[in-house]
Design an enzyme around this catalytic site. Structure first.
Site, PDB file in Angstrom:
ATOM      1  N   ARG A  39      14.352  41.301  -4.709  1.00  0.00           N
ATOM      2  CA  ARG A  39      14.939  41.934  -3.641  1.00  0.00           C
ATOM      3  C   ARG A  39      15.054  41.238  -2.352  1.00  0.00           C
ATOM      4  O   ARG A  39      14.887  41.658  -1.440  1.00  0.00           O
ATOM      5  CB  ARG A  39      14.658  43.290  -3.275  1.00  0.00           C
ATOM      6  CG  ARG A  39      14.644  44.457  -4.268  1.00  0.00           C
ATOM      7  CD  ARG A  39      16.176  44.455  -4.878  1.00  0.00           C
ATOM      8  NE  ARG A  39      16.085  45.310  -6.238  1.00  0.00           N
ATOM      9  CZ  ARG A  39      15.884  44.743  -7.149  1.00  0.00           C
ATOM     10  NH1 ARG A  39      16.012  43.239  -7.316  1.00  0.00           N
ATOM     11  NH2 ARG A  39      15.724  45.205  -8.540  1.00  0.00           N
ATOM     12  N   GLU A  97      14.262  48.508   1.920  1.00  0.00           N
ATOM     13  CA  GLU A  97      14.903  47.544   1.056  1.00  0.00           C
ATOM     14  C   GLU A  97      16.244  47.441   1.787  1.00  0.00           C
ATOM     15  O   GLU A  97      16.796  46.315   1.946  1.00  0.00           O
ATOM     16  CB  GLU A  97      15.316  48.498  -0.180  1.00  0.00           C
ATOM     17  CG  GLU A  97      16.236  47.302  -1.121  1.00  0.00           C
ATOM     18  CD  GLU A  97      16.195  47.870  -2.798  1.00  0.00           C
ATOM     19  OE1 GLU A  97      15.282  48.201  -3.320  1.00  0.00           O
ATOM     20  OE2 GLU A  97      17.582  48.020  -2.961  1.00  0.00           O
ATOM     21  N   SER A 102      17.748  52.739  -3.686  1.00  0.00           N
ATOM     22  CA  SER A 102      16.189  53.087  -3.031  1.00  0.00           C
ATOM     23  C   SER A 102      15.937  52.474  -1.514  1.00  0.00           C
ATOM     24  O   SER A 102      16.589  51.400  -1.128  1.00  0.00           O
ATOM     25  CB  SER A 102      15.581  51.909  -4.020  1.00  0.00           C
ATOM     26  OG  SER A 102      15.836  51.992  -5.377  1.00  0.00           O
TER      27      SER A 102
HETATM   28  C1  LIG Z   1      23.833  54.808  -4.741  1.00  0.00           C
HETATM   29  C2  LIG Z   1      23.245  53.424  -4.607  1.00  0.00           C
HETATM   30  C3  LIG Z   1      22.663  52.794  -5.770  1.00  0.00           C
HETATM   31  C4  LIG Z   1      22.161  51.323  -5.697  1.00  0.00           C
HETATM   32  N1  LIG Z   1      21.651  50.915  -6.493  1.00  0.00           N
HETATM   33  C5  LIG Z   1      21.066  49.435  -6.435  1.00  0.00           C
HETATM   34  C6  LIG Z   1      20.472  48.981  -7.508  1.00  0.00           C
HETATM   35  O1  LIG Z   1      20.227  49.336  -8.474  1.00  0.00           O
HETATM   36  N2  LIG Z   1      19.929  47.555  -7.423  1.00  0.00           N
HETATM   37  C7  LIG Z   1      20.197  46.861  -5.994  1.00  0.00           C
HETATM   38  O2  LIG Z   1      19.459  45.769  -6.306  1.00  0.00           O
HETATM   39  N3  LIG Z   1      20.627  47.487  -5.020  1.00  0.00           N
HETATM   40  C8  LIG Z   1      21.269  48.719  -5.110  1.00  0.00           C
HETATM   41  N4  LIG Z   1      21.824  49.413  -4.053  1.00  0.00           N
HETATM   42  C9  LIG Z   1      22.011  48.781  -2.822  1.00  0.00           C
HETATM   43  C10 LIG Z   1      23.400  47.935  -2.579  1.00  0.00           C
HETATM   44  O3  LIG Z   1      24.503  48.686  -3.571  1.00  0.00           O
HETATM   45  C11 LIG Z   1      23.420  46.593  -2.978  1.00  0.00           C
HETATM   46  O4  LIG Z   1      22.395  45.912  -2.041  1.00  0.00           O
HETATM   47  C12 LIG Z   1      24.844  45.948  -2.813  1.00  0.00           C
HETATM   48  O5  LIG Z   1      24.628  44.468  -3.206  1.00  0.00           O
HETATM   49  C13 LIG Z   1      25.249  45.649  -1.280  1.00  0.00           C
HETATM   50  O6  LIG Z   1      26.543  45.382  -1.129  1.00  0.00           O
HETATM   51  P1  LIG Z   1      27.444  45.898  -0.329  1.00  0.00           P
HETATM   52  O7  LIG Z   1      28.656  44.990  -0.163  1.00  0.00           O
HETATM   53  O8  LIG Z   1      27.616  47.126   0.037  1.00  0.00           O
HETATM   54  O9  LIG Z   1      26.553  45.138   1.295  1.00  0.00           O
HETATM   55  P2  LIG Z   1      26.584  45.860   2.725  1.00  0.00           P
HETATM   56  O10 LIG Z   1      25.813  47.000   2.697  1.00  0.00           O
HETATM   57  O11 LIG Z   1      27.968  45.659   3.227  1.00  0.00           O
HETATM   58  O12 LIG Z   1      25.648  44.272   3.342  1.00  0.00           O
HETATM   59  C14 LIG Z   1      24.436  44.451   3.112  1.00  0.00           C
HETATM   60  C15 LIG Z   1      23.878  43.324   3.872  1.00  0.00           C
HETATM   61  O13 LIG Z   1      24.187  42.139   3.234  1.00  0.00           O
HETATM   62  C16 LIG Z   1      24.963  41.273   4.063  1.00  0.00           C
HETATM   63  N5  LIG Z   1      26.557  40.834   3.522  1.00  0.00           N
HETATM   64  C17 LIG Z   1      26.955  41.339   2.801  1.00  0.00           C
HETATM   65  N6  LIG Z   1      28.259  40.550   2.455  1.00  0.00           N
HETATM   66  C18 LIG Z   1      27.932  39.288   2.939  1.00  0.00           C
HETATM   67  C19 LIG Z   1      28.549  38.099   2.648  1.00  0.00           C
HETATM   68  N7  LIG Z   1      29.370  38.009   2.053  1.00  0.00           N
HETATM   69  N8  LIG Z   1      28.143  37.075   3.441  1.00  0.00           N
HETATM   70  C20 LIG Z   1      26.967  37.351   3.966  1.00  0.00           C
HETATM   71  N9  LIG Z   1      26.267  38.476   4.229  1.00  0.00           N
HETATM   72  C21 LIG Z   1      26.622  39.528   3.595  1.00  0.00           C
HETATM   73  C22 LIG Z   1      25.432  42.309   5.337  1.00  0.00           C
HETATM   74  O14 LIG Z   1      25.354  41.550   6.558  1.00  0.00           O
HETATM   75  C23 LIG Z   1      24.055  43.194   5.159  1.00  0.00           C
HETATM   76  O15 LIG Z   1      23.003  42.316   5.981  1.00  0.00           O
HETATM   77  C24 LIG Z   1      22.516  50.664  -4.345  1.00  0.00           C
HETATM   78  C25 LIG Z   1      23.020  51.351  -3.062  1.00  0.00           C
HETATM   79  C26 LIG Z   1      23.422  52.797  -3.354  1.00  0.00           C
HETATM   80  C27 LIG Z   1      24.316  53.334  -2.265  1.00  0.00           C
END
Ligand SMILES: Cc1cc2nc3c(=O)[nH]c(=O)nc-3n(C[C@H](O)[C@H](O)[C@H](O)COP(=O)(O)OP(=O)(O)OC[C@H]3O[C@@H](n4cnc5c(N)ncnc54)[C@H](O)[C@@H]3O)c2cc1C
Length: 365
Positions: A179, A357, A256
């Site tokens: 992570r 996380e 998580s």
């Molecule tokens: C119901 C649920 C289940 C989930 N299950 C998992 C799982 O099984 N495994 C897991 O690892 N995660 C899980 N997650 C967490 C999440 O979905 C992941 O971490 C996902 O990759 C985040 O993507 P996002 O586009 O929503 O990022 P955001 O929430 O928009 O951003 C997260 C972080 O990344 C940065 N960021 C985003 N895009 C970029 C970019 N292009 N360049 C630079 N920085 C960037 C943002 O600034 C921020 O710091 C879960 C979340 C939810 C709500």
């Protein structure tokens, strides 16, 4: 490119779920106050020029994509928020290791997983159902059910905000770990594209995760149809509230909330000394003699079961101990109070400090 100074104009129609003018409209928790300025970038150039322009003016920038791994403070974010909405999936090469697929950062992750499986490419199937964007997957080396993106990423295309230049980072340069990566908690990188190397086969990668192997009726290490893995993972995840469903408040979370602690031999012995009537926790060997322990087990045994409620409509999911949810009327302050109560309870009971996380923006635990 749209510049939207007041995000209230662009919020979802489900007004009960979102407070006016809030970044909560763009997060899966439905929490977070207003943005200084909100800019939607549908092209990589737009994202780069916004980030570059803000840097020249000395203004802070938050890159936001799916909003599924951020907790944004109730005061919001005073700088510029760039909502990344770039799209594109292209095959850019092929060799005996597989097909090289280049994916724009804003491409929804689960659409990519579905698309690659339909195209006969394996390697992402166990990551089905994870919300958010493709460009965010390298940030915390997204993983689930025995797979993580570090297994299939070949390169990450970035804009380096410190050096004001484009770069292509190899996997060793990305510093992937559990992570984590060089990208997490850093304001240096804007991920623009991610390259995945995926084998052309209908068979899954070897099944590594015991629960998934059990559900599939195979032993760890076996391969099955990748499509069947996707179907099974989606069912497993839905049962835990880990697939977004607007009708299900258990999915209004960041997944998580805490990472699984990785303990030194000494810390692990300390936990075992404190077990008393708690039974033996499940554990997995981790690198350099460390031990990984499920945070969910520690939280439950410290007295915080599924459905445990904090103030103002925030609660542990009724389906998964690790997910902290906003049932509709919550605030970030209330969510963090609940997280603090859980963290302190686990620390007092087992001597283990849990770490969040998600990325905390303009707020702290
Ligand atoms: C119901 C649920 C289940 C989930 N299950 C998992 C799982 O099984 N495994 C897991 O690892 N995660 C899980 N997650 C967490 C999440 O979905 C992941 O971490 C996902 O990759 C985040 O993507 P996002 O586009 O929503 O990022 P955001 O929430 O928009 O951003 C997260 C972080 O990344 C940065 N960021 C985003 N895009 C970029 C970019 N292009 N360049 C630079 N920085 C960037 C943002 O600034 C921020 O710091 C879960 C979340 C939810 C709500």
């Amino acid at each position: 490119m749209d510049v939207v100074p007041d995000v209230s104009a662009d919020r979802p129609t489900d007004a009960s779920a979102v407070r006016a003018s809030s970044l909560g409209a763009y997060t899966t928790l439905r929490l977070g106050g207003p943005a200084g300025t909100l800019t939607v970038a549908a092209e990589p150039d737009e994202a780069v020029s916004t980030v570059r322009g803000a840097a020249r003016k000395g203004q802070p920038v938050l890159v936001l994509a799916g909003g599924s791994n951020v907790v944004i403070g109730d005061d919001g974010y005073p700088g510029t928020v760039v909502l990344l909405r770039t799209r594109g999936i292209r095959v850019v090469g092929q060799d005996d290791r597989g097909v090289l697929v280049r994916v724009a950062a804003g491409e929804p992750w689960d659409d990519l997983v579905a698309h690659t499986l339909e195209r006969g490419l394996a390697g992402l199937e166990a990551l089905s159902g994870i919300p958010g964007s493709t460009g965010a997957t390298p940030i915390q080396n997204v993983g689930a059910y025995g797979q993580e993106v570090a297994h299939t990423i070949e390169a990450v295309h970035v804009y380096d905000r410190h050096e004001d230049t484009m770069r292509v980072l190899s996997v060793p340069e990305c510093g992937f770990a559990y992570r984590s990566s060089i990208f997490k908690h850093s304001d240096r990188w804007l991920v623009l594209d991610v390259d995945f190397r995926l084998p052309e086969t209908a068979e899954s990668a070897p099944i590594r995760y015991a629960e998934l192997a059990g559900r599939l009726g195979v032993t760890a290490g076996e391969r099955v149809s990748a499509a069947r893995v996707r179907e099974t993972v989606l069912k497993l995840r839905a049962g835990k509230g880990m697939v977004l469903d607007p009708a299900d408040p258990d999915t209004r979370s960041v997944g998580s909330f805490f990472t699984n602690p990785v303990l030194s031999a000494q810390e692990w012995a300390g936990v075992q000394d404190r077990l008393v009537d708690a039974g033996e926790p499940p554990s997995w060997p981790a690198p350099n003699g460390t031990v990984k322990v499920p945070a969910a087990w520690l939280i439950e045994k410290a007295g915080f079961g599924k459905g445990y409620s904090g103030a103002d409509g925030v609660a542990i999911s009724s389906k998964h101990t690790l997910a902290l949810t906003n049932r509709g009327s919550g605030t970030t302050a209330a969510l963090l109070d609940l997280a603090r109560e859980i963290r302190n309870g686990v620390r007092d009971r087992f001597g283990v400090v849990l770490h969040p996380e998600p990325v905390l923006v303009n707020c702290a635990l």
